[in-house]
Design an enzyme around this catalytic site. Structure first.
Site, PDB file in Angstrom:
ATOM      1  N   CYS A 161      23.602   6.329 103.461  1.00  0.00           N
ATOM      2  CA  CYS A 161      24.013   6.557 104.792  1.00  0.00           C
ATOM      3  C   CYS A 161      24.924   7.672 105.050  1.00  0.00           C
ATOM      4  O   CYS A 161      25.490   8.017 104.260  1.00  0.00           O
ATOM      5  CB  CYS A 161      24.454   5.435 105.482  1.00  0.00           C
ATOM      6  SG  CYS A 161      23.534   3.698 105.458  1.00  0.00           S
TER       7      CYS A 161
ATOM      8  N   GLU B 202      26.685   3.464 116.313  1.00  0.00           N
ATOM      9  CA  GLU B 202      25.422   4.563 116.006  1.00  0.00           C
ATOM     10  C   GLU B 202      24.258   4.411 116.531  1.00  0.00           C
ATOM     11  O   GLU B 202      23.718   3.522 116.731  1.00  0.00           O
ATOM     12  CB  GLU B 202      25.570   4.677 114.358  1.00  0.00           C
ATOM     13  CG  GLU B 202      26.977   4.844 113.595  1.00  0.00           C
ATOM     14  CD  GLU B 202      26.989   5.021 112.185  1.00  0.00           C
ATOM     15  OE1 GLU B 202      27.761   5.574 111.861  1.00  0.00           O
ATOM     16  OE2 GLU B 202      25.923   4.452 111.724  1.00  0.00           O
TER      17      GLU B 202
END
Length: 181
Positions: A67, A116
């Site tokens: 990520c 996010e």
């Protein structure tokens, strides 16, 4: 590696500025752009990684392969390639979106918030891993269905974004299709 920033997003998910990554991740994290990538090997096994204990958020939990955050002027695909090299020392191919509109907000037990817009991709690892221990403390290649069973049985042992991504039926089907090609 140079200091990383996050691309801040407005209410319409449009870029609205940047902020240093560690300054952004707080108890009141602003909405920002990220990505999540699930890596598979030539045998169709999924790479799950355990986050380093030095990570600010969710240290020591298992998560999907890699990520990160695209930098200003960098495409998501370029960012994925960069982070795969940095965290895992691996080259990738066949980068494919599997959940392009994923977004989430989650709070770590220590109070740090993730907030996010985080498109999810799958990719194929094409080289041997050379893991960066500052990022990843452990890893395992596993069958996707086995990982899914573990996510259902012990979701607390995994990152919340991994659990949420795999819990989306369409994303899960795309990941399963990807690993079987």
């Amino acid at each position: 590696m140079t200091e990383e920033h996050v691309v801040l997003l407005d209410e319409q998910d449009k870029p609205s500025g940047t902020l240093e990554k560690y300054a952004a991740h707080t108890l009141n994290t602003p909405l920002h752009l990220a990505f999540s990538c699930w890596l598979f090997n030539e045998d169709g096994q999924l790479l799950v990684t355990r986050r380093s204990l030095s990570k600010k958020a969710w240290p020591g939990v298992w998560t999907n392969s890699v990520c990160g955050h695209p930098q200003q002027g960098e495409t998501t695909e370029e960012a994925i390639i960069r982070r795969c090299r940095f965290e895992l020392g691996v080259e990738i191919t066949d980068l494919t979106p599997v959940y392009p509109h994923f977004s989430y907000r989650a709070t770590d037990p220590n109070g740090i918030v993730e907030n996010e817009v985080c498109p999810v991709f799958a990719a194929r690892a094409t080289s041997v891993l050379q893991v960066n221990s500052e990022e990843v403390m452990d890893y395992q290649w596993s069958e996707f269905k086995s990982v899914w069973k573990s996510l259902l049985a012990t979701p607390w042992a995994f990152s919340p974004w991994m659990v949420m991504q795999a819990s989306d039926e369409q994303a899960r089907e795309r990941l399963l299709d990807y690993c079987q090609r």
